[in-house]
Design an enzyme around this catalytic site. Structure first.
Site, PDB file in Angstrom:
ATOM      1  N   GLN A  41       0.843  -1.195   0.000  1.00 27.36           N
ATOM      2  CA  GLN A  41       0.000   0.000   0.000  1.00 27.36           C
ATOM      3  C   GLN A  41       0.881   1.249   0.000  1.00 27.36           C
ATOM      4  O   GLN A  41       0.628   2.196  -0.733  1.00 27.36           O
ATOM      5  CB  GLN A  41      -0.920   0.028   1.229  1.00 27.36           C
ATOM      6  CG  GLN A  41      -2.053  -0.994   1.182  1.00 27.36           C
ATOM      7  CD  GLN A  41      -1.565  -2.423   1.403  1.00 27.36           C
ATOM      8  OE1 GLN A  41      -0.538  -2.640   2.055  1.00 27.36           O
ATOM      9  NE2 GLN A  41      -2.263  -3.387   0.843  1.00 27.36           N
ATOM     10  N   SER A  90      12.825 -10.148   6.955  1.00 28.24           N
ATOM     11  CA  SER A  90      13.944  -9.849   6.081  1.00 28.24           C
ATOM     12  C   SER A  90      15.185  -9.792   6.961  1.00 28.24           C
ATOM     13  O   SER A  90      15.078  -9.775   8.173  1.00 28.24           O
ATOM     14  CB  SER A  90      13.724  -8.529   5.347  1.00 28.24           C
ATOM     15  OG  SER A  90      13.186  -7.587   6.220  1.00 28.24           O
ATOM     16  N   LEU A  91      16.347  -9.767   6.343  1.00 28.93           N
ATOM     17  CA  LEU A  91      17.577  -9.838   7.126  1.00 28.93           C
ATOM     18  C   LEU A  91      18.334  -8.522   7.100  1.00 28.93           C
ATOM     19  O   LEU A  91      18.367  -7.830   6.093  1.00 28.93           O
ATOM     20  CB  LEU A  91      18.494 -10.938   6.571  1.00 28.93           C
ATOM     21  CG  LEU A  91      17.939 -12.357   6.641  1.00 28.93           C
ATOM     22  CD1 LEU A  91      18.905 -13.333   5.987  1.00 28.93           C
ATOM     23  CD2 LEU A  91      17.676 -12.773   8.088  1.00 28.93           C
ATOM     24  N   LYS A 126      23.578 -17.828   1.041  1.00 29.41           N
ATOM     25  CA  LYS A 126      22.263 -17.213   0.811  1.00 29.41           C
ATOM     26  C   LYS A 126      21.978 -17.274  -0.675  1.00 29.41           C
ATOM     27  O   LYS A 126      22.554 -16.547  -1.472  1.00 29.41           O
ATOM     28  CB  LYS A 126      22.309 -15.760   1.291  1.00 29.41           C
ATOM     29  CG  LYS A 126      20.996 -15.020   1.213  1.00 29.41           C
ATOM     30  CD  LYS A 126      21.159 -13.645   1.872  1.00 29.41           C
ATOM     31  CE  LYS A 126      19.868 -12.861   1.818  1.00 29.41           C
ATOM     32  NZ  LYS A 126      19.508 -12.510   0.443  1.00 29.41           N
ATOM     33  N   ARG A 147       6.623 -14.781  -0.424  1.00 24.30           N
ATOM     34  CA  ARG A 147       6.799 -13.839   0.676  1.00 24.30           C
ATOM     35  C   ARG A 147       5.847 -12.642   0.568  1.00 24.30           C
ATOM     36  O   ARG A 147       5.259 -12.228   1.550  1.00 24.30           O
ATOM     37  CB  ARG A 147       8.226 -13.292   0.687  1.00 24.30           C
ATOM     38  CG  ARG A 147       8.417 -12.157   1.682  1.00 24.30           C
ATOM     39  CD  ARG A 147       9.611 -11.300   1.307  1.00 24.30           C
ATOM     40  NE  ARG A 147      10.835 -12.027   1.533  1.00 24.30           N
ATOM     41  CZ  ARG A 147      11.417 -12.141   2.721  1.00 24.30           C
ATOM     42  NH1 ARG A 147      10.890 -11.568   3.761  1.00 24.30           N
ATOM     43  NH2 ARG A 147      12.513 -12.821   2.862  1.00 24.30           N
ATOM     44  N   GLU A 184      13.893 -21.053  -0.244  1.00 24.91           N
ATOM     45  CA  GLU A 184      13.978 -20.310  -1.500  1.00 24.91           C
ATOM     46  C   GLU A 184      13.653 -21.200  -2.684  1.00 24.91           C
ATOM     47  O   GLU A 184      14.192 -22.302  -2.813  1.00 24.91           O
ATOM     48  CB  GLU A 184      15.404 -19.787  -1.719  1.00 24.91           C
ATOM     49  CG  GLU A 184      15.884 -18.784  -0.710  1.00 24.91           C
ATOM     50  CD  GLU A 184      15.418 -17.367  -1.012  1.00 24.91           C
ATOM     51  OE1 GLU A 184      14.729 -16.789  -0.148  1.00 24.91           O
ATOM     52  OE2 GLU A 184      15.730 -16.851  -2.095  1.00 24.91           O
ATOM     53  N   CYS A 455      14.399   9.866 -38.733  1.00 17.25           N
ATOM     54  CA  CYS A 455      15.441   9.022 -38.148  1.00 17.25           C
ATOM     55  C   CYS A 455      15.027   7.555 -38.229  1.00 17.25           C
ATOM     56  O   CYS A 455      13.983   7.182 -37.713  1.00 17.25           O
ATOM     57  CB  CYS A 455      15.657   9.428 -36.697  1.00 17.25           C
ATOM     58  SG  CYS A 455      16.970   8.500 -35.911  1.00 17.25           S
TER      59      CYS A 455
HETATM   60 ZN    ZN Z   1      18.447  10.203 -35.717  1.00 16.55          ZN
END
Ligand code: ZN
Length: 723
Positions: A41, A90-91, A126, A147, A184, A455
């Site tokens: 949020q 979290s770490l 990890k 998570r 994980e 271009c």
């Molecule tokens: Zn150009």
């Protein structure tokens, strides 16, 4: 937060810069570290604020704007949400021996341990994957969740059924009634490479089947194994996950009706015995020396491991101590991630190439003598922009240090030959693709090709824009048709669209075209030979001349031929009225803004930025040619806005919340047709708020300001009454 309408440009620019940094930081935390610091949020609020400011100040949209990237908006996910019974933590990170020592000291102090008391610490590598929580009830897997923000994740139960490392059933009569295994989900380096090759091959086959040109740059590949794992797991259709070679390893647990052992290490061995892979490096250490030695050993083996890791995780082994230590914020006091430094190598910068993007941006790319960085051969580095080249002082031939960190494109961190006197590198003043002048606007670091319509790097995109719904709106003129005609040399510039009728037989000879489809296309083109002048102007894709500005300009100028006259007038004004020697920047800018308003006749929402852009456009000879050519093909009638007599004429209307019977664009167009101004934000100037379901802060603000609020049905009544 202050209202966007009251902000000065400088304030808005500052806030946009801050938001870009902040959102990038949270994206990185979410994606790279999988460790968000804010709720979704809060993240959404930042993204919304950024969008609001960009709508109010379109010229300030940054090149690194978060709106140009895919954020981590979990709300957009089609997967259903799952609340974690025990938060996924979290770490905290440490980057060197000192920080590891400090952490162990903090642990000792917190527990008031004797100097002689040994603190056993587990250490394991990890892995760089996607955290997942697997809930087992009576030994049976009942739910798998990502998570997410740590408190609420996404339900991926059907998806993990295809991961062989995850048992559907724990065959241990003593398994606790409820036990959540955490770990994980990841993809090995080899599988990651193979997946990207397969995606490329599939796209190639697909293109061949459809008879299209194959452009490898357009194939969506994964940037790194972690992205590949996340993208493969978070699939609404689990059969996609089934085809992806995902793996899993456990590092801990969440909610548990019982924790049978007294130490982290013993618990991990129990989880291993239940059939879950754990880190091959998992061990118990008893001193900082031992921790660092293990860290160094893992670091040595890192390039040869089959999977990506980004550090070593230490955990206090005794679970009663973990309990006492608890957590601070979202991170447990009893754990630390000891990160590996970014990987670097020395090499020679052989050349600097300039690439022109589809929006005309010139990006310098450094070509390197190939060098191995963290197990990957690097041959290119991004040099970002002209300023970055100046900052580094790099020239072809220099010895440089390049760095690779996570999924980031390799970067130059140091120029080793910087001090030696030599000619500096000169950033090109012209586009390498089309020779048009390449310029950077006042406060911008990016240099852009002004060749827009001629271009080659930009042409296809410009043509697409020209025929798009909001511009000329030529029905049935899709990207494929444009690309095909472009490749055949039939579409050089917008005017050529109106010459296609001369190619009727040629088009008919192409595969996939029949009399009817060719006629439909040509009729759709002919219908736009007297196009709406504002749409035509918008279709040219001149920077800072968007839909609204185009309409305002045409309202003021009436005839489109007046546009070039005004642009040239402004060009002359600019040349003759430079900033005075004593004049400060802001009065100067105010003066030029006023001149822009006077010359173009637009008073509201128009200023120097768009005027400069128009002046530059018409000063470029190529553009003038394209313009004249186009004008020889189309005759836009004198621009008149028909406004209906309506109760909202002259008023400012804001739409918020979800509209159910129409799009936001349509609602805004209706408002304009009724002579009202549609604004993006609520302020004291707002006369009416149309609020659909889910309306939030804007509704609150309107109520606080005593602004009239109606719902969508009420708005429909107003529209219907006006005819
Ligand atoms: Zn150009």
């Amino acid at each position: 937060m202050s209202d966007t309408e009251k902000l000065t440009e400088a304030d808005a620019a500052n806030e946009l810069m801050r938001l870009a940094r902040e959102i990038a930081k949270h994206d990185k935390l979410y994606h790279a570290n999988d460790a968000p610091e804010i709720t979704d949020q809060e993240y959404d609020a930042l993204v919304r604020r950024n969008r609001e400011l960009e709508e109010a100040f379109p010229r300030l949209v940054r090149d690194d704007s978060p709106s140009k990237k895919v954020g981590h908006e979990i709300a957009a996910s089609p997967l259903s949400k799952v609340a974690h019974e025990v938060r996924m933590m979290s770490l905290d990170n440490g980057f060197n021996r000192e920080e590891v020592e400090e952490w162990t000291q903090r642990v000792r102090r917190f527990l008031s341990l004797d100097e002689n008391e040994t603190v056993a610490i587990t250490a394991e590598d990890k892995i760089d994957g996607l955290s997942c929580s697997l809930r087992y009830e009576q030994g049976k897997l009942v739910r798998a969740a990502t998570r997410g923000d740590g408190q609420v994740g996404e339900d991926v139960t059907p998806n993990v059924a295809f991961i062989a490392d995850i048992p559907q059933q724990i065959d241990d009569p003593n398994v606790p009634d409820v036990f959540e295994v955490r770990g994980e989900v990841y993809m090995s380096k080899q599988d990651f490479t193979a997946l990207n090759v397969a995606l490329l091959d599939a796209a190639k086959t697909d293109a061949a089947e459809k008879g299209e040109d194959f452009d490898p740059a357009r194939v969506r590949q994964f940037a790194n194994p972690r992205n590949a794992a996340a993208g493969s797991l978070r699939q609404k259709d689990a059969s996609v996950t089934a085809k992806r070679p995902l793996k899993f390893w456990a590092y801990g647990w969440g909610a548990a009706s019982d924790v049978p052992n007294a130490s982290q290490h013993d618990m991990m061995r129990l989880i291993e015995a239940w059939g879950f892979p754990v880190s091959p490096f998992l061990t118990v250490t008893d001193s900082v020396d031992a921790m660092i030695a293990h860290y160094d050993e893992i670091g040595r083996q890192r390039p040869d491991l089959g999977y990506e890791i980004d550090g070593v995780v230490y955990k206090v082994d005794r679970l009663d101590w973990q309990q006492r230590l608890g957590s601070v914020g979202k991170a447990p006091r009893w754990a630390l991630a000891h990160k590996f430094p970014a990987e670097r190598a020395e090499t020679t910068l052989e050349a600097i190439d300039i690439q022109v993007g589809r929006t005309g941006k010139l990006t310098p790319v450094g070509r390197l003598a190939p060098v191995l960085v963290g197990g990957v051969t690097v041959t290119n580095v991004t040099l970002h922009n002209r300023d970055e080249i100046e900052r580094l002082g790099v020239r072809p031939g220099d010895r440089i240090v390049v760095q690779r960190a996570g999924d980031v494109i390799p970067q130059v961190v140091e120029n080793l030959t910087g001090d030696i006197e030599r000619e500096p590198y000169l950033f090109p003043a012209n586009c390498p693709e089309c020779e048009s002048e390449a310029v950077a606007e006042d406060d911008e670091v990016d240099v852009r090709c002004t060749g827009g319509l001629i271009c080659p790097a930009q042409r296809i995109q410009r043509l697409e824009h020209f025929v798009s719904r909001k511009a000329l709106d030529i029905e049935g003129f899709g990207t494929k048709t444009i690309e095909q005609f472009f490749a055949l040399g039939w579409l050089e510039s917008p005017a050529d669209i109106f010459r296609l009728r001369e190619r009727r037989e040629d088009i008919l000879a192409l595969e996939g075209w029949q009399d009817k489809s060719v006629d439909n296309l040509l009729v759709a083109v002919e219908e736009k030979r007297a196009p709406d002048a504002a749409r035509l102007l918008f279709g040219l894709g001149i920077r800072h001349v968007g839909e609204t500005t185009s309409r305002d300009l045409m309202k003021a100028l009436g005839d489109i031929s007046e546009l070039r006259v005004a642009a040239e007038k402004f060009f002359t004004y600019r040349a003759e009225n430079p900033q005075g020697e004593d004049e400060k920047a802001s009065p100067f800018k105010a003066r030029v803004d006023q001149a822009a308003k006077d010359i173009f006749g637009v008073t509201d929402g128009f200023g120097a930025t768009a005027a400069h852009s128009l002046a530059d456009f018409f000063h470029e000879a190529h553009n003038v040619t394209v313009w004249q050519d186009l004008m020889s093909q189309v005759r836009p009638p004198h621009y008149e806005v028909e406004t209906l007599d309506s109760p909202v004429a002259g008023k400012t209307v804001v739409f918020t919340g979800k509209l159910e019977t129409m799009s936001r664009d349509e609602a805004k167009a209706q408002a304009e047709r009724l002579g009202a101004k549609a604004s993006g934000s609520v302020s004291a100037k707002t006369d009416l708020l149309v609020a659909g379901p889910g309306a939030g802060s804007k509704l609150k603000k309107a109520e606080a300001l005593g602004i009239e609020v109606i719902d969508e049905a009420g708005w429909a009544d107003i529209v219907a009454a006006a005819g």
